[in-house]
Scaffold this motif. Structure first.
Motif, PDB file in Angstrom:
ATOM      1  N   GLY A  49       1.095  -1.629   0.096  1.00  0.00           N
ATOM      2  CA  GLY A  49       0.153  -0.068  -0.166  1.00  0.00           C
ATOM      3  C   GLY A  49       0.520   1.822  -0.240  1.00  0.00           C
ATOM      4  N   ALA A  50       2.086   1.156   0.314  1.00  0.00           N
ATOM      5  CA  ALA A  50       3.351   2.891   0.059  1.00  0.00           C
ATOM      6  C   ALA A  50       2.845   3.225  -1.531  1.00  0.00           C
ATOM      7  CB  ALA A  50       4.102   2.367   0.402  1.00  0.00           C
ATOM      8  N   GLN A  51       3.451   4.777  -1.379  1.00  0.00           N
ATOM      9  CA  GLN A  51       3.441   5.185  -2.209  1.00  0.00           C
ATOM     10  C   GLN A  51       4.441   4.685  -3.571  1.00  0.00           C
ATOM     11  OE1 GLN A  51       2.617   8.293  -3.622  1.00  0.00           O
ATOM     12  NE2 GLN A  51       0.273   7.799  -2.450  1.00  0.00           N
ATOM     13  N   SER A  52       4.278   4.199  -5.211  1.00  0.00           N
ATOM     14  CA  SER A  52       5.150   3.616  -5.733  1.00  0.00           C
ATOM     15  C   SER A  52       6.619   4.711  -6.002  1.00  0.00           C
ATOM     16  CB  SER A  52       4.320   3.139  -7.248  1.00  0.00           C
ATOM     17  OG  SER A  52       3.630   4.398  -7.778  1.00  0.00           O
ATOM     18  N   ALA A  53       5.677   6.368  -6.365  1.00  0.00           N
ATOM     19  CA  ALA A  53       7.591   6.482  -6.862  1.00  0.00           C
ATOM     20  C   ALA A  53       7.112   8.195  -5.829  1.00  0.00           C
ATOM     21  CB  ALA A  53       7.328   6.910  -8.306  1.00  0.00           C
ATOM     22  N   SER A  54       7.628   9.206  -6.007  1.00  0.00           N
ATOM     23  CA  SER A  54       7.695  10.524  -5.870  1.00  0.00           C
ATOM     24  C   SER A  54       7.050  11.195  -6.416  1.00  0.00           C
ATOM     25  CB  SER A  54       8.877  10.905  -5.692  1.00  0.00           C
ATOM     26  OG  SER A  54      10.064  10.715  -4.665  1.00  0.00           O
ATOM     27  N   SER A 153      -2.726   6.862   1.810  1.00  0.00           N
ATOM     28  CA  SER A 153      -1.859   7.938   1.065  1.00  0.00           C
ATOM     29  C   SER A 153      -1.549   7.243  -0.312  1.00  0.00           C
ATOM     30  CB  SER A 153      -0.406   8.801   2.050  1.00  0.00           C
ATOM     31  OG  SER A 153       0.226   6.835   2.016  1.00  0.00           O
ATOM     32  N   ALA A 154      -1.929   5.542   0.070  1.00  0.00           N
ATOM     33  CA  ALA A 154      -1.728   5.060  -1.074  1.00  0.00           C
ATOM     34  C   ALA A 154      -2.826   4.954  -2.311  1.00  0.00           C
ATOM     35  CB  ALA A 154      -0.894   3.398  -0.720  1.00  0.00           C
ATOM     36  N   GLU A 155      -3.886   4.884  -1.216  1.00  0.00           N
ATOM     37  CA  GLU A 155      -5.231   4.743  -2.033  1.00  0.00           C
ATOM     38  C   GLU A 155      -5.072   6.164  -2.229  1.00  0.00           C
ATOM     39  OE1 GLU A 155      -8.400   3.610  -3.776  1.00  0.00           O
ATOM     40  OE2 GLU A 155      -7.196   2.528  -2.489  1.00  0.00           O
ATOM     41  N   ALA A 156      -4.643   6.954  -2.557  1.00  0.00           N
ATOM     42  CA  ALA A 156      -4.589   8.245  -2.896  1.00  0.00           C
ATOM     43  C   ALA A 156      -3.777   9.007  -4.473  1.00  0.00           C
ATOM     44  CB  ALA A 156      -4.389   9.629  -2.460  1.00  0.00           C
ATOM     45  N   ILE A 186       3.585  13.613  -1.616  1.00  0.00           N
ATOM     46  CA  ILE A 186       2.390  11.955  -2.089  1.00  0.00           C
ATOM     47  C   ILE A 186       1.606  12.405  -3.051  1.00  0.00           C
ATOM     48  CG2 ILE A 186       2.979  10.926   0.803  1.00  0.00           C
ATOM     49  CD1 ILE A 186      -0.214  11.730   0.524  1.00  0.00           C
ATOM     50  N   SER A 187       1.403  11.701  -3.842  1.00  0.00           N
ATOM     51  CA  SER A 187       0.904  11.733  -5.125  1.00  0.00           C
ATOM     52  C   SER A 187      -0.463  11.468  -5.161  1.00  0.00           C
ATOM     53  CB  SER A 187       1.023  10.988  -5.957  1.00  0.00           C
ATOM     54  OG  SER A 187       2.557  11.134  -7.335  1.00  0.00           O
ATOM     55  N   GLY A 188      -1.612  12.457  -5.003  1.00  0.00           N
ATOM     56  CA  GLY A 188      -2.681  12.072  -4.823  1.00  0.00           C
ATOM     57  C   GLY A 188      -3.441  13.547  -5.653  1.00  0.00           C
ATOM     58  N   PRO A 189      -5.546  13.113  -5.920  1.00  0.00           N
ATOM     59  CA  PRO A 189      -6.167  14.203  -5.688  1.00  0.00           C
ATOM     60  C   PRO A 189      -5.557  15.725  -5.566  1.00  0.00           C
ATOM     61  CG  PRO A 189      -7.284  12.406  -5.259  1.00  0.00           C
ATOM     62  CD  PRO A 189      -5.824  11.752  -4.710  1.00  0.00           C
ATOM     63  N   ARG A 190      -6.378  16.344  -6.027  1.00  0.00           N
ATOM     64  CA  ARG A 190      -6.829  17.362  -4.793  1.00  0.00           C
ATOM     65  C   ARG A 190      -7.470  17.690  -4.034  1.00  0.00           C
ATOM     66  NH1 ARG A 190      -4.229  22.444  -7.993  1.00  0.00           N
ATOM     67  NH2 ARG A 190      -5.090  20.835 -10.520  1.00  0.00           N
ATOM     68  N   VAL A 191      -7.762  17.785  -3.059  1.00  0.00           N
ATOM     69  CA  VAL A 191      -8.661  17.393  -2.162  1.00  0.00           C
ATOM     70  C   VAL A 191      -9.889  18.513  -1.469  1.00  0.00           C
ATOM     71  CG1 VAL A 191      -8.715  16.462   0.495  1.00  0.00           C
ATOM     72  CG2 VAL A 191      -7.129  15.725  -1.688  1.00  0.00           C
ATOM     73  N   GLN A 386     -10.615  -2.300  -0.009  1.00  0.00           N
ATOM     74  CA  GLN A 386      -9.643  -1.483  -1.635  1.00  0.00           C
ATOM     75  C   GLN A 386     -10.779  -2.307  -3.000  1.00  0.00           C
ATOM     76  OE1 GLN A 386      -5.656  -2.191  -0.665  1.00  0.00           O
ATOM     77  NE2 GLN A 386      -5.005  -2.183  -2.730  1.00  0.00           N
ATOM     78  N   VAL A 387     -10.759  -3.646  -3.132  1.00  0.00           N
ATOM     79  CA  VAL A 387     -11.987  -3.523  -4.295  1.00  0.00           C
ATOM     80  C   VAL A 387     -13.015  -3.060  -4.490  1.00  0.00           C
ATOM     81  CG1 VAL A 387     -13.288  -5.642  -4.920  1.00  0.00           C
ATOM     82  CG2 VAL A 387     -10.998  -6.032  -4.106  1.00  0.00           C
ATOM     83  N   LEU A 388     -13.616  -2.328  -3.529  1.00  0.00           N
ATOM     84  CA  LEU A 388     -14.711  -1.759  -4.559  1.00  0.00           C
ATOM     85  C   LEU A 388     -14.439  -0.058  -5.088  1.00  0.00           C
ATOM     86  CD1 LEU A 388     -18.283  -2.542  -1.940  1.00  0.00           C
ATOM     87  CD2 LEU A 388     -17.461  -2.970  -4.145  1.00  0.00           C
ATOM     88  N   ALA A 389     -13.009   0.463  -4.033  1.00  0.00           N
ATOM     89  CA  ALA A 389     -12.594   1.320  -4.464  1.00  0.00           C
ATOM     90  C   ALA A 389     -12.194   1.720  -5.617  1.00  0.00           C
ATOM     91  CB  ALA A 389     -11.283   1.448  -3.575  1.00  0.00           C
TER      92      ALA A 389
END
Length: 481
Positions: A49-54, A153-156, A186-191, A386-389
């Motif tokens: 679940g950790a971020q894959s990259a910066s 953070s991973a889901e973001a 981390i990477s993710g959408p605008r919140v 996580q599956v439904l997400a």
């Protein structure tokens, strides 16, 4: 805080020790959880679940897109023969004509040949719970909240790669997550964060065990401490709780107007706040230059909210014809979700009974909204799996039951962008979102195929999206390969 930037994270044992000390010595919820998530994602990038990259760096020079078909988020008609230039984090120019299809032009600009793909704005989900979407409810209510932030953070990042470049967080302590995304940790959408849902004793979101009742001596429950929900039973308490969320950075205020599905002891037909109490929230939000969204399913809870001046209703699945007409007349937004059996985690009764009741009512609610011309927004409200997400795009594709593909995509881009703008002075991203026009944020997707003809393309982002750009940065770009 600035001193942490100079620390070295190459020594895992040392970093883990520091993380344990911070968790043990400090009690501030957002700081503990946010720093724990940030450090562990940097130190242990390969953990589950950790971020894959910066996050990618900002563009060094303008980026010129050519050879694409444009869906601008406002009109369902595609436009051809255009060149779109991204300058910094904004759309600079959209012009007739084609730039040279080369990796870079002589003046330093990067030229991207889109190969005839459809370009569209990044998608917006108006009802997302960034900390709750991908974890079982037991982990959220009973687990260590530092773990919740790491998972979030991973889901973001996964949310962004599904093409959702912006989300409105409809309840939960998402402030630290938003800060981590905005500051490129981390990477993710605008919140657009709402902060804790404000509910009443026994209302939706009151997950206290019965052993915690009665509430005595100012004691608060775990979910209140963590910022998932807070309880208010008077108008003055509503004002206080609303101000607390706004003080922390909420861009809008979330109020619970009735019962909910996931709270076992909050029946769907209950009503929580009185009209004066709802009006206290509306006035407080207005004092801060923003608005209130109210969780409400039933006609009574919706009508009471509209009478109090609420500008956005969440859900609304059990509304009747009169209530839909009231929403249309008042200009109140309806942020509704196209629930179906595959979009929920089956829960034991009585929660299961409520799930089925809402699913059965979904078709009628959308038909009423269309009949009366209610301003309707798209949100998914996927929770606790996580599956439904991963089915966020599939939820959007469900709108084909009531809308054309063009209408559905316009709702999830430009339409949702107009609703976000209600946050006014509390808007954390004051540029235009959900549209591709000069001066708007450069949040865009390149789709392999035409989503205006086949909305199901949005349901399979891994295959369908060649490019995901947010703020002028490539978070996915298979064209480069």
């Amino acid at each position: 805080m600035g001193g942490y930037a100079s620390w070295c994270f190459c020594d895992k044992d040392r970093a883990l020790y520091v993380n344990r000390r911070i968790s043990a010595d400090l009690s501030r919820r957002g700081f503990v959880a946010g720093m724990a998530a940030s450090m562990l994602s940097l130190v242990l990038p390969k953990i589950a679940g950790a971020q894959s990259a910066s996050p990618p760096p900002p563009p060094a020079a303008p980026i010129v897109f050519t050879n694409f078909r444009l869906f601008d988020g406002q009109s369902a008609a595609l436009r051809d023969g255009l060149t779109l230039t991204v300058e910094g984090d904004r759309v600079g120019r959209i012009e007739r004509g084609q730039a040279a299809a080369a990796p870079a032009s002589t003046d330093g600009r990067q030229v991207v040949d889109c190969g005839g793909r459809v370009m569209m704005p990044g998608l917006i989900d108006m009802h997302w719970h960034a900390l709750l979407a991908a974890l079982p409810i037991e982990a959220v209510l009973q687990g260590d909240f530092g773990y919740v932030y790491i998972a979030a953070s991973a889901e973001a990042e996964r949310t962004l790669l599904r093409g959702f470049t912006t989300i409105r967080d409809a309840g939960g302590p998402a402030f630290a997550l938003k800060q981590a995304i905005d500051s490129d940790v981390i990477s993710g959408p605008r919140v657009y964060p709402s902060g804790a849902m404000i509910t009443t004793t026994g209302g939706h979101g009151d997950f206290r065990p019965l052993s915690d009742i009665p509430k005595a001596g100012g004691q608060i429950s775990t979910i209140e401490k963590e910022g998932g929900a807070v309880i208010a039973d008077t108008a003055d308490e509503v004002r206080l709780r609303a101000r607390e969320q706004l003080m922390q950075g909420a861009s809008q205020v979330k109020i619970i107007g009735g019962g909910g599905v996931s709270t076992p002891r909050a029946p769907l037909d209950m009503v929580t706040f009185s009209e004066p109490q709802l009006r206290a929230a509306v006035e407080t939000a207005g004092d801060w230059g923003t608005y209130v969204l109210v969780h409400a399913y039933t006609p009574e809870s919706i009508q009471r909210s509209v009478s109090a001046g609420v500008q956005c209703i969440e859900h609304g699945h059990l509304m009747d014809d009169r209530t839909a007409a009231l929403l249309a007349k008042s200009g109140t937004w309806l942020s509704i979700q196209p629930f179906y059996e595959g979009a929920i985690v089956p829960r034991p009764s009585p929660v299961r009974e409520k799930q089925l009741e809402i699913i059965d009512a979904t078709d009628g609610a959308y038909r009423l909204a269309k009949k009366h011309g209610v301003k309707t927004a798209f949100g998914s409200d996927l929770l606790f799996s996580q599956v439904l997400a991963t089915r966020q795009g599939a939820m959007l594709a469900q709108l084909k039951r009531w809308y054309s593909a063009g209408e559905a995509l316009t709702m999830a881009t430009g339409g949702n962008g107009r609703l976000l703008a209600l946050s006014d002075r509390r808007n954390p991203y004051p540029g235009k979102l959900g549209v591709l026009e000069e001066g708007a944020y450069a949040d865009l997707l390149l789709v392999n195929g035409n989503p205006l003809e086949n909305l199901e393309l949005i349901a399979d982002p891994a295959k369908s999206l060649s490019v995901v750009m947010k703020g002028g940065r490539f978070y996915k770009n298979t064209l480069a390969a």
